[in-house]
Design a protein around this motif. Sequence first.
Motif, PDB file in Angstrom:
ATOM      1  N   LYS A 127       0.920  -1.258   0.161  1.00 50.02           N
ATOM      2  CA  LYS A 127       0.002   0.048  -0.177  1.00 50.02           C
ATOM      3  C   LYS A 127       0.798   1.335   0.049  1.00 50.02           C
ATOM      4  O   LYS A 127       1.975   1.318   0.343  1.00 50.02           O
ATOM      5  CB  LYS A 127      -0.872   0.171   1.218  1.00 50.02           C
ATOM      6  N   ASP A 129       1.293   5.507   1.322  1.00 48.64           N
ATOM      7  CA  ASP A 129       1.155   6.014   2.724  1.00 48.64           C
ATOM      8  C   ASP A 129      -0.380   6.157   3.024  1.00 48.64           C
ATOM      9  O   ASP A 129      -0.526   6.683   4.162  1.00 48.64           O
ATOM     10  CB  ASP A 129       2.073   7.403   2.980  1.00 48.64           C
ATOM     11  N   ASP A 130      -1.038   6.641   2.015  1.00 48.85           N
ATOM     12  CA  ASP A 130      -2.545   6.814   2.290  1.00 48.85           C
ATOM     13  C   ASP A 130      -3.417   5.546   2.598  1.00 48.85           C
ATOM     14  O   ASP A 130      -4.530   5.360   2.444  1.00 48.85           O
ATOM     15  CB  ASP A 130      -3.002   7.825   1.109  1.00 48.85           C
ATOM     16  N   GLY A 131      -2.814   4.317   2.326  1.00 45.25           N
ATOM     17  CA  GLY A 131      -3.376   2.980   2.759  1.00 45.25           C
ATOM     18  C   GLY A 131      -4.093   2.511   1.483  1.00 45.25           C
ATOM     19  O   GLY A 131      -4.900   1.561   1.244  1.00 45.25           O
ATOM     20  N   ARG A 132      -3.662   2.952   0.006  1.00 46.19           N
ATOM     21  CA  ARG A 132      -4.269   2.512  -1.012  1.00 46.19           C
ATOM     22  C   ARG A 132      -3.330   1.549  -1.878  1.00 46.19           C
ATOM     23  O   ARG A 132      -2.023   1.568  -1.707  1.00 46.19           O
ATOM     24  CB  ARG A 132      -4.253   3.564  -2.159  1.00 46.19           C
ATOM     25  N   TYR A 209      -1.649  -7.321   3.345  1.00 51.69           N
ATOM     26  CA  TYR A 209      -0.785  -6.470   2.648  1.00 51.69           C
ATOM     27  C   TYR A 209       0.797  -6.612   3.418  1.00 51.69           C
ATOM     28  O   TYR A 209       0.955  -7.071   4.702  1.00 51.69           O
ATOM     29  CB  TYR A 209      -0.848  -4.993   2.761  1.00 51.69           C
ATOM     30  N   VAL A 212       4.534  -1.341   3.145  1.00 47.27           N
ATOM     31  CA  VAL A 212       4.154  -0.048   2.370  1.00 47.27           C
ATOM     32  C   VAL A 212       5.254   0.382   1.335  1.00 47.27           C
ATOM     33  O   VAL A 212       6.462   0.276   1.731  1.00 47.27           O
ATOM     34  CB  VAL A 212       4.313   1.164   3.544  1.00 47.27           C
TER      35      VAL A 212
END
Length: 275
Positions: A127, A129-132, A209, A212
């Motif tokens: 993902k 940093d914004d969780g996407r 996941y 990051v």
Amino acid sequence: MKKLTVIMTCFNRKDYTLRCINSLNETAGLLADWRFNYVVVDDNSTDGTEDALVELSAAAGTDICVLKGNGNLFYTGGMRKGIEYAKVHCADSDGYLLANDDVRFDSASVSHMIADMDAAVLVGATKDDDGRFSYGGIRYVKGIKYIPVKPEDDDRTCDTFNANCVLVPGDIFRASPNMDEAYNHSLGDFDYGLQIKRLGYRAEVYRIYAGVCNKNDVRGTWNDTTLPRKLRLAKKEGIKGLPRREWYHFLRKNFGVATAFTRSLTPYIRILLGR
């Protein structure tokens, strides 16, 4: 005691590289029956990466083999060198983790993935940093058109992958060829996954996941539509772009001559149309 060999390549990202290895060392600490070793290709970094890796190896008792590049390996060349070494000198490993050094690994997630390794290649998606979702599995749906495969999908099987975090069981790694010498930077991991599939092995995205990793910025690349067409064309043909010979080779090898002939023109049409 089982053995995992981590393979990565790096160039002038000392802090990222050390952070990556330290996070994987934390993973090793969660797996009492696994021992990690690292094959790191340093492509002639000038920021002290090699010395830092040697220091880390001595201080933390981490088994790190640093292979020296000439500065012209780029991503696929670096990974190819690391895989070549591992096939000879780490041939008894139970698993091999292909990793990008800019991934901030979630130690618990990766430990679960390693513990669950069986007869399939496991892709650890990342993902931003914004969780996407940023990187993971790839499934082709029509010709060369593909969709990303994510941990939250019902069907997590994939045709190939971004090799930011890919766990390859030992038997599959040893049976599979190295990354194709036709590629310098991009396409090597996509092609590698497709080679594994052609051998009859299964790949799937792991259920959680792995960490990051932010997507590469398109600004200043051939995909940047704000740049003049002539500059975009020059960047496309650069090593870090989509060189025509490499793109044609990828298409012909994996999708056939007809597709290679037609779709090799697509990037030029995109640039011409400003897309």
